[in-house]
Every structure is written in C-alpha cells, then in structure tokens.
Design a protein around this motif. Structure first.
Motif, PDB file in Angstrom:
ATOM      1  N   GLY A 107       0.826  -1.201   0.000  1.00 52.73           N
ATOM      2  CA  GLY A 107       0.000   0.000   0.000  1.00 52.73           C
ATOM      3  C   GLY A 107       0.857   1.247   0.000  1.00 52.73           C
ATOM      4  O   GLY A 107       0.513   2.261  -0.606  1.00 52.73           O
ATOM      5  N   LEU A 108       1.992   1.174   0.671  1.00 50.24           N
ATOM      6  CA  LEU A 108       2.912   2.304   0.667  1.00 50.24           C
ATOM      7  C   LEU A 108       3.714   2.365  -0.620  1.00 50.24           C
ATOM      8  O   LEU A 108       4.007   3.432  -1.141  1.00 50.24           O
ATOM      9  CB  LEU A 108       3.848   2.206   1.878  1.00 50.24           C
ATOM     10  CG  LEU A 108       3.177   2.268   3.254  1.00 50.24           C
ATOM     11  CD1 LEU A 108       4.222   2.100   4.342  1.00 50.24           C
ATOM     12  CD2 LEU A 108       2.443   3.585   3.443  1.00 50.24           C
ATOM     13  N   PRO A 129       2.827   7.923   5.312  1.00 47.99           N
ATOM     14  CA  PRO A 129       1.528   7.687   5.952  1.00 47.99           C
ATOM     15  C   PRO A 129       0.427   8.540   5.313  1.00 47.99           C
ATOM     16  O   PRO A 129       0.614   9.717   5.026  1.00 47.99           O
ATOM     17  CB  PRO A 129       1.768   8.096   7.404  1.00 47.99           C
ATOM     18  CG  PRO A 129       3.251   8.082   7.578  1.00 47.99           C
ATOM     19  CD  PRO A 129       3.813   8.448   6.248  1.00 47.99           C
ATOM     20  N   MET A 130      -0.717   7.913   5.085  1.00 44.62           N
ATOM     21  CA  MET A 130      -1.869   8.644   4.598  1.00 44.62           C
ATOM     22  C   MET A 130      -2.428   9.504   5.740  1.00 44.62           C
ATOM     23  O   MET A 130      -2.364   9.126   6.908  1.00 44.62           O
ATOM     24  CB  MET A 130      -2.947   7.685   4.103  1.00 44.62           C
ATOM     25  CG  MET A 130      -2.497   6.755   2.983  1.00 44.62           C
ATOM     26  SD  MET A 130      -2.052   7.634   1.467  1.00 44.62           S
ATOM     27  CE  MET A 130      -0.268   7.557   1.541  1.00 44.62           C
ATOM     28  N   LEU A 131      -2.989  10.654   5.385  1.00 38.94           N
ATOM     29  CA  LEU A 131      -3.470  11.584   6.392  1.00 38.94           C
ATOM     30  C   LEU A 131      -4.963  11.821   6.182  1.00 38.94           C
ATOM     31  O   LEU A 131      -5.389  12.265   5.102  1.00 38.94           O
ATOM     32  CB  LEU A 131      -2.701  12.900   6.278  1.00 38.94           C
ATOM     33  CG  LEU A 131      -2.674  13.819   7.501  1.00 38.94           C
ATOM     34  CD1 LEU A 131      -2.134  13.086   8.724  1.00 38.94           C
ATOM     35  CD2 LEU A 131      -1.804  15.045   7.200  1.00 38.94           C
ATOM     36  N   SER A 132      -5.758  11.504   7.178  1.00 36.77           N
ATOM     37  CA  SER A 132      -7.211  11.652   7.081  1.00 36.77           C
ATOM     38  C   SER A 132      -7.661  12.968   7.687  1.00 36.77           C
ATOM     39  O   SER A 132      -6.894  13.659   8.375  1.00 36.77           O
ATOM     40  CB  SER A 132      -7.908  10.480   7.779  1.00 36.77           C
ATOM     41  OG  SER A 132      -7.587  10.482   9.167  1.00 36.77           O
ATOM     42  N   TYR A 157      -4.198  12.101  -3.226  1.00 36.87           N
ATOM     43  CA  TYR A 157      -3.878  11.621  -1.877  1.00 36.87           C
ATOM     44  C   TYR A 157      -3.371  12.777  -1.016  1.00 36.87           C
ATOM     45  O   TYR A 157      -2.749  13.721  -1.519  1.00 36.87           O
ATOM     46  CB  TYR A 157      -2.783  10.555  -1.916  1.00 36.87           C
ATOM     47  CG  TYR A 157      -3.202   9.223  -2.474  1.00 36.87           C
ATOM     48  CD1 TYR A 157      -3.951   8.333  -1.706  1.00 36.87           C
ATOM     49  CD2 TYR A 157      -2.833   8.832  -3.757  1.00 36.87           C
ATOM     50  CE1 TYR A 157      -4.324   7.097  -2.213  1.00 36.87           C
ATOM     51  CE2 TYR A 157      -3.201   7.606  -4.269  1.00 36.87           C
ATOM     52  CZ  TYR A 157      -3.949   6.739  -3.487  1.00 36.87           C
ATOM     53  OH  TYR A 157      -4.324   5.522  -3.992  1.00 36.87           O
ATOM     54  N   VAL A 158      -3.610  12.677   0.289  1.00 36.69           N
ATOM     55  CA  VAL A 158      -2.970  13.574   1.245  1.00 36.69           C
ATOM     56  C   VAL A 158      -2.111  12.710   2.158  1.00 36.69           C
ATOM     57  O   VAL A 158      -2.578  11.700   2.706  1.00 36.69           O
ATOM     58  CB  VAL A 158      -3.997  14.358   2.094  1.00 36.69           C
ATOM     59  CG1 VAL A 158      -3.259  15.384   2.945  1.00 36.69           C
ATOM     60  CG2 VAL A 158      -5.019  15.039   1.210  1.00 36.69           C
ATOM     61  N   THR A 159      -0.860  13.073   2.286  1.00 35.95           N
ATOM     62  CA  THR A 159       0.074  12.291   3.088  1.00 35.95           C
ATOM     63  C   THR A 159       0.734  13.190   4.126  1.00 35.95           C
ATOM     64  O   THR A 159       0.677  14.421   4.044  1.00 35.95           O
ATOM     65  CB  THR A 159       1.159  11.663   2.199  1.00 35.95           C
ATOM     66  OG1 THR A 159       1.835  12.702   1.491  1.00 35.95           O
ATOM     67  CG2 THR A 159       0.555  10.683   1.202  1.00 35.95           C
ATOM     68  N   ARG A 173     -10.023   7.891   5.290  1.00 39.38           N
ATOM     69  CA  ARG A 173      -9.046   7.120   6.074  1.00 39.38           C
ATOM     70  C   ARG A 173      -7.860   6.686   5.225  1.00 39.38           C
ATOM     71  O   ARG A 173      -6.774   6.428   5.739  1.00 39.38           O
ATOM     72  CB  ARG A 173      -9.730   5.890   6.668  1.00 39.38           C
ATOM     73  CG  ARG A 173     -10.786   6.228   7.725  1.00 39.38           C
ATOM     74  CD  ARG A 173     -11.485   4.978   8.210  1.00 39.38           C
ATOM     75  NE  ARG A 173     -10.548   4.038   8.804  1.00 39.38           N
ATOM     76  CZ  ARG A 173     -10.897   2.807   9.200  1.00 39.38           C
ATOM     77  NH1 ARG A 173     -12.150   2.391   9.056  1.00 39.38           N
ATOM     78  NH2 ARG A 173     -10.001   2.007   9.736  1.00 39.38           N
ATOM     79  N   GLN A 174      -8.069   6.572   3.920  1.00 40.77           N
ATOM     80  CA  GLN A 174      -6.965   6.222   3.024  1.00 40.77           C
ATOM     81  C   GLN A 174      -6.223   7.450   2.515  1.00 40.77           C
ATOM     82  O   GLN A 174      -5.330   7.326   1.668  1.00 40.77           O
ATOM     83  CB  GLN A 174      -7.492   5.412   1.825  1.00 40.77           C
ATOM     84  CG  GLN A 174      -7.813   3.957   2.136  1.00 40.77           C
ATOM     85  CD  GLN A 174      -9.078   3.834   2.969  1.00 40.77           C
ATOM     86  OE1 GLN A 174     -10.081   4.491   2.697  1.00 40.77           O
ATOM     87  NE2 GLN A 174      -9.027   2.991   3.983  1.00 40.77           N
TER      88      GLN A 174
END
Length: 788
Positions: free
Chosen positions: A30-31, A65-68, A52-54, A85-86
C-alpha cells in the motif's frame, strides 16, 4: 500423559507468520503502490480535483503515511472536501477556471498550490503532503538512498543515471525551508541550465505517494559531486546544513547481439528492396545470416546520447534511425561441428559486402552445417575513457540444406491447430517463411529445446520478405528506430510506454482488451504479488532491452483469420480502433473529436461556443485520409510517395522543398512557404467530398488558421519579454499527451498559459484546420481575445 504442545505451537507460529506476512505485504505494498485513486466522474460543464494527502515526516518505508480528516479547499468559490481514512480526497462539480488549492489540518502547516487549472470534463490529479508545525530549529540530515527507499545504495553510480537522496531523517522542516547547492568534482557551484542565476537543485520525486523528503539528482559527468542541503522552517530562521557525496563513474556498456531480417535496417527514405531473410536463428547451410549489434550503457540512457547524429530531423520531421553511432563494434565467429571448433572470422562481412568485423550490422554465410557462435564486444568511446563490454554471444544453428525444411504446415498444425485459419495459410507462405527451418524443432522433445530451435521475430523485415508495403512503411513515422532508450525511463513508467511503443506490449494490451472487454487505458501493468494478494508492478511485461520498434505485427495479427470485414487480420478488428488506442490523447485525436479541453491539451474558454460537429470524423477516422491510395506518385525507387503505409499526406517535389504551413521540421525558426507547386499532396480523400482539388487549403482555411496562430505567438511573446517557454528535455509524455510547458514569468491567473496551451496544440497538430476546421479556429480566436 500430557501431549507435547510444541507441534501445535510450531504450526500456530507458522500460520501467524503467514498471516502477518500477508497483511504486512498488504500494508507495505500500500505504501509502495504508485497508482492513483479511482478517477471521479466529470461532465462537459464541470471538472474535479482529486488525489492523496500524506504526512511529511520521518518514514520507515518508501511510502508515506496517509493523512485523514484534512480540509481541502478550492478558492475562489469555496469548494471543499475532506480526506478519508486512506488519505483520498475528491473535490467535484467544479466550474472551469483557475483556483488556489489549500490543504489544512490542525497541528500541520498549510500546503497551498496556486494556479490550479480546472477544465470542463477533466479530473486533475494532485497530491498534497503536510509538514507538522515545527517544534524547534530545523535539523538537516541527508543520505543516499535507493529508488524504493529500502536496501543500501551503491557506493558508485553511473553518471547520467538517477541518484536518490533522502532527507527524511531531518527534523522540524518546513516545505519552503529547503535550499540546495550542488558542486561539481572541481568544487564549482552548478547552476540550473534553464535559469542561469539559480543554483542547480535536486528534484522532488514525481512518483505518486512519494515522500516529499525524497529527491533525485543526475550527475552530468564522472567524479565526486557534493549535494548540500540548507534547511530552515517558518518558526526559526536559522539554517542547518547537511551534505552527501555522489560518486559518479563511467561504466562499461552491455553488448546485445542478435539475428535480424536484412540486408540492412529500415531506411527512412525507403530503399525499394525487400528483406532477404526472416531473422531466424535456425537456417539451412548455404544461407546468409545477418547480425545486429546493440548496446545498453547507463551513461548513455537516451538515443540523443548513443545516436547523436541519427536523430536529426529530415524534411518530414523526426528521423530516428536504427544505428548507435556512439559505439564501436567487434565481432568474432566460431563454427562447431563434429565436436571441433573452428575460428571463421574471415566469413564476417560488413554492410558494404567487404570482409569486416567492426560494423554494427554484420553478416556471414553459413557455408557448412553446425552451430555458429557470433561473439560481440562493444566499446563506448566515452569521453571519460573508453570501456569495453563483456563479450556476448548469439547462437545460430545451421542444418544440412536437404534436411532443414519441413516444406509444409501439416506437421506444424498437429500442435498449433489454432493457426490453420490464418490469412497466411497459402501455398506460397508456410510457417517456415517467418519462423525459419522447422525440422530441428520437430526432432526435439523437451519444451525448452522446442523454444530454442524456432525463431519468433517482431521485426517488420520479417514481413518485408514478401510485402511491398514494407517499402512504404520504411518512410512512415512509425518506423523510427528508437522511441526512447530502455534506460531513459524508470521501469514502472516503461511498463506503460511499452503498451504503445513496442510490438510485444501492444499485442499483450490488445489481447487483454478483447479478452476482458476493457479499454486501452484500463489494461493494467500490475499484477497480484501472490494469489489474492496486493497489486504490484508486473515487471515480466517489460519490453526486451533491444526490442523492435513499431512494426507490421503491431497492427496485423499474422496468425489472424481473414474475413470479409477484416481481410488483413487487423487487431481489434478495424484500423480506427487501432489508431484510437495509442493516439487517444494525442493532438490529432483530441482535435478530431473536439475533446482537447477534456484532455487538458487545450483551454476551452468558459462561455465559448465550440462546434463539435466535424465532417472529417468518420468510422474510418485516420486511415480514410492518411492511407488513401488514389494518388499513385512514386519516388525514384518506385515506392509510393504518399498514402498507403507511408501514412504521409504530402511529399517533397522537384524543388526539394516541402511545402505547407508552419515551422520547417528540420529548422523550427524557418517557416514553410505554404503550398508549393510540384509537391505531391494526398488529396484523394478530399476529392470524394469536395470535388477536384489540388490543395488542402480549401477556402483559404489553412492559411487563415496559420495566420491566427502566428498572431497568437507574437502576442504571447509580447507579454513575455519576446520569449516563449518551451518543453523541458525529457518531458516526452507531456509533449505528446498533455502539452505540459514551463510557466511564463508573470502569469498569476494563467492567462498566458491558457492561451499558450492552444498555441502549442495547434502548432503540434500541424494540420492548420484540416482535422477539425471550426474547432481549431475558435480555440485560436478565443486565445487571442483573452490576451486583448
């Protein structure tokens, strides 16, 4: 008596380990995964922004890491969304325009992306990464890394190759707090070649989900380079410094010899000569074998490097040939028969037919039965000292002339029964015509031996033994020697490029399309790491290192069935479907279908009236005009000048000047002189609708659009100190598919950039209105009006 627990503990441990490995692999991949999230739907009136937001922080793995729960806002307009969450966010139903995109979350510094252009019908993919609010002065840390961020980097790297530099162990960094200096082996500060007064800076990795602390640098020559980072943050102005030394070296090339259909490689001018051989590695004694030398060199990753004189455009445009002039070659030849090995170097012939073992392309006649071994070494003639490759070998099996060929397909069809309906199944064409003598293939039993005694070539010369269209194909743009270098593009990206630019990749892709009923873009270049496991790059689908470029079998299935609807076994059933695969996002298709705005290769101004009706968009699409054979003019070799498999719409006339509008292909600063008497124009398809005509400039359409284009270029230069930005070298995909440009100097609202997109699209298309007259005219008029 109690039963011993250890067998159960052992089994339990194994099961637990497998479960941990499975879920750990899912987490890790996933990473690693570089794929974008699913694209949101858009309309012809609205667009979207997604990505994506990381979190930008120290990392244990190459992903981040993903940032929610991150607030994502587009202004003006206040369009908002939150990451899930992803770490995925979607801002949809956005009207066309230029926006500022802001990512915000408590405890993190805001991340602001200005000048985000949203087009109707287009989803813009943009990632965001947030730096935690600094808790003290910055502390810089810099280390060499690897492309995936794991394992130890090499002590030395080839110059001109990509070096990965990791600043991930730095602390209290701000996004704007990175300042770089790069020093060459003599201690000189290097400067950005595009901005002379700006120090050269490593580039942030462009891979989706890559850490903002991962940078790439390409040392331009051999020696020790110092890459130095000065780090600060928004709270504390003092800088912290760290540096690394990149030891770049000259490396030896890799030799890749093989047999190829001959007598010579394809020539862009056309030769009027059919190939003599199929390119098979099994032959009959007495036949001539043609050898091709090829080299890979990490210091020479692009055709511009290893073929410096073969990429100069001719009057028709790009002209990559099939040579590698930067290298020197040396062949030697052995014959083994009866248990004895004989040196037969004197049998090697150069391209001119004289005894010569130092040509890139060599040949020999298999005068006796036996196994021939052609050995090749390559010198790179490098300015930092020439290095020689290790010796590489290709084996050729020569069978007795009276025992080589089977002579008929009956025995082949006992195993390969699916080939029986091929349109090649005629008395004059057998399996051996393309695959070489088959008797040795029949005599062996093991699968590996079967594979080693039969040849499969994707080279156009194999078909060029019989088909005179080979002469025409040589003159087409599709016959360029090298689309790019195998080492030029990162392997994950090469998987996608290979879908169009290499026959094997295209054949695989179209097969999956027909089998699964999916579109060309939807054919994945990834596969599960294990059954039901996470997806990862399918590197088994990479093209071969010295793979053939686009050839006859790219479009035609030589084993395909001939039908009334598809007599020449075109893949996907029609030429229109074939052209639409690779050309779907290119200029011509975007203009023909009036979807350049959706593709992002043009800017359709809000409120503009873009007439999508186009009489030139038919079921036959590209081939209706480009392959029309009404005009029967031929060159001095007797090869068709235009149309057919040349795909050309015009050919040079007696004045040795190619007419038409726009910049000359071999000199971008020189404009062509419009229609020129004596040029051969492929107007056959035009006549069918417009009546008798001898030019493309009907009703002065081409001339008017060309003059509008010139006016737009002058207006853009007038707003930018007399200059126009250009593409950065290496932005090859953006050059074709997205029209990416360097920015203008002072253009906060993208007024110039929007107009320039239309300028580049029309100039790159070069039809000056033929592909879609009204659409092109409106794009130019609206762009000019925006500047006024």
């Amino acid at each position: 008596m109690k039963k011993k627990k250890w067998p159960y503990i052992l089994v339990g441990s194994i099961i637990l380990s497998l479960l941990l490995a499975y879920w750990g692999a899912h987490f890790a991949v996933g990473l690693f995964d570089r794929s974008a999230p699913p694209e949101p739907e858009t309309t012809r009136q609205t667009g979207a922004v997604y990505g994506y937001v990381t979190e930008a922080r120290n990392r244990l793995l190459p992903g981040v890491p993903m940032l929610s729960d991150v607030s994502v806002t587009l202004t003006p307009g206040g369009f908002t969304a939150e990451s899930d969450r992803q770490g995925v966010y979607y801002v949809t139903d956005v009207p066309p325009g230029t926006y500022t995109l802001t990512f915000a979350k408590e405890g993190y510094e805001d991340f602001v992306l200005p000048q985000v252009r949203v087009m109707a019908g287009q989803a813009v993919y943009l990632d965001g990464s947030l730096f935690p609010v600094p808790q003290g002065p910055a502390s810089a840390d810099l280390r060499l890394s690897t492309s995936m961020g794991i394992g130890s980097p090499p002590d030395e790297v080839p110059y001109n190759s990509t070096v990965y530099i990791d600043a991930g162990r730095s602390r209290n960094a701000s996004r704007e707090g990175f300042r770089w200096e790069v020093y060459d082996p003599e201690g000189n500060l290097l400067h950005d070649p595009y901005v002379t007064d700006k120090p050269l800076s490593p580039q942030v990795s462009e891979m989706p989900k890559a850490s903002p602390f991962m940078f790439t640098f390409e040392p331009p020559g051999a020696g020790d380079y110092t890459v130095r980072l000065y780090l600060s943050n928004n709270q504390y102005p003092e800088e912290s410094m760290a540096d690394v030394t990149v030891s770049a070296v000259n490396v030896a090339p890799i030799a890749l010899p093989r047999v190829y259909p001959a007598p010579i490689p394809p020539q862009k001018g056309g030769t009027g000569e059919l190939a003599f051989t199929s390119g098979a590695q099994t032959v009959a004694a007495g036949e001539t074998v043609y050898l091709r030398g090829f080299a890979l060199d990490d210091n020479y990753p692009t055709p511009e490097d290893y073929n410096p004189h073969g990429i100069e455009p001719d009057i028709y445009g790009l002209n990559n040939d099939h040579y590698q002039s930067a290298f020197s070659w040396e062949w030697r030849l052995e014959l083994e028969n009866g248990g004895n090995v004989h040196v037969v170097d004197s049998w090697l012939m150069g391209e001119d037919g004289s005894i010569n073992n130092t040509s890139q392309h060599s040949s020999f006649t298999a005068q006796e039965p036996g196994t021939y071994r052609a050995y090749l070494t390559v010198s790179d003639n490098d300015p930092y000292g020439p290095l020689v490759s290790e010796e590489a070998v290709v084996e050729i099996l020569a069978l007795p002339a009276d025992k080589a060929y089977v002579g008929e397909d009956r025995q082949c069809l006992e195993c390969h029964d699916n080939m029986g309906q091929s349109f090649h199944s005629t008395a004059s064409v057998t399996c051996e015509s393309c695959h070489g003598p088959g008797q040795a293939h029949l005599d062996v039993r093991r699968r590996q031996d079967k594979l080693e005694t039969i040849s499969v070539s994707y080279d156009a010369g194999t078909c060029g033994q019989c088909h005179e269209q080979y002469y025409e194909w040589e003159k087409s743009m599709h016959s360029d020697g090298y689309a790019f270098g195998f080492n030029e593009i990162a392997q994950p990206l090469l998987l996608t490029c290979g879908k169009c630019h290499y026959p094997q990749g295209f054949i695989r892709t179209t097969s999956v399309m027909e089998q699964d009923g999916v579109g060309f873009k939807d054919v994945s270049t990834m596969k599960p790491m294990f059954p039901a496991g996470p997806m990862f790059f399918d590197f088994s689908a990479l093209p071969v290192e010295d793979g053939e470029s686009i050839s006859c079998v790219t479009c035609h299935d030589p084993h395909g069935e001939s039908t009334a609807e598809n007599p020449v076994a075109l893949r996907l059933g029609s030429a229109d479907a074939l052209c639409a695969t690779c050309h779907e996002e290119k200029w011509h298709n975007a203009i023909m279908r009036g979807i350049a705005g959706e593709m992002g290769s043009a800017y359709e101004y809000p409120g503009g009236e873009y007439d999508l009706a186009n009489p030139h968009l038919t079921e036959e699409s590209c081939v209706r005009c480009h392959m029309d054979t009404t005009v029967d003019a031929v060159d001095q070799q007797g090869t068709r000048e235009v149309g057919g498999h040349t795909l050309r719409m015009r050919a040079i006339g007696a004045g040795e000047t190619l007419g038409g509008y726009g910049p000359s292909a071999d000199n971008g600063d020189e404009l062509r002189g419009g229609e020129i008497d004596g040029n051969v124009l492929n107007t056959g398809a035009c006549v069918s609708c417009h009546g008798q005509t001898e030019m493309f400039n009907l009703n002065n359409v081409q001339a008017e659009n060309f003059n509008l284009w010139l006016e737009l270029g002058d207006a853009l230069r007038g707003e930018n100190h007399g200059e126009l930005p250009d593409y950065k070298p290496g932005d090859k995909c953006a050059t074709c598919h997205r029209g990416g440009t360097l920015p203008f100097e002072d253009d906060p609202d993208l007024v110039l950039e929007n107009a320039y997109s239309n300028y580049k699209l029309v100039g790159s298309d070069r039809s000056w209105g033929i592909h879609n007259p009204g659409y092109i005219r409106q794009l130019l008029i609206d762009a000019l009006e925006s500047l006024r």
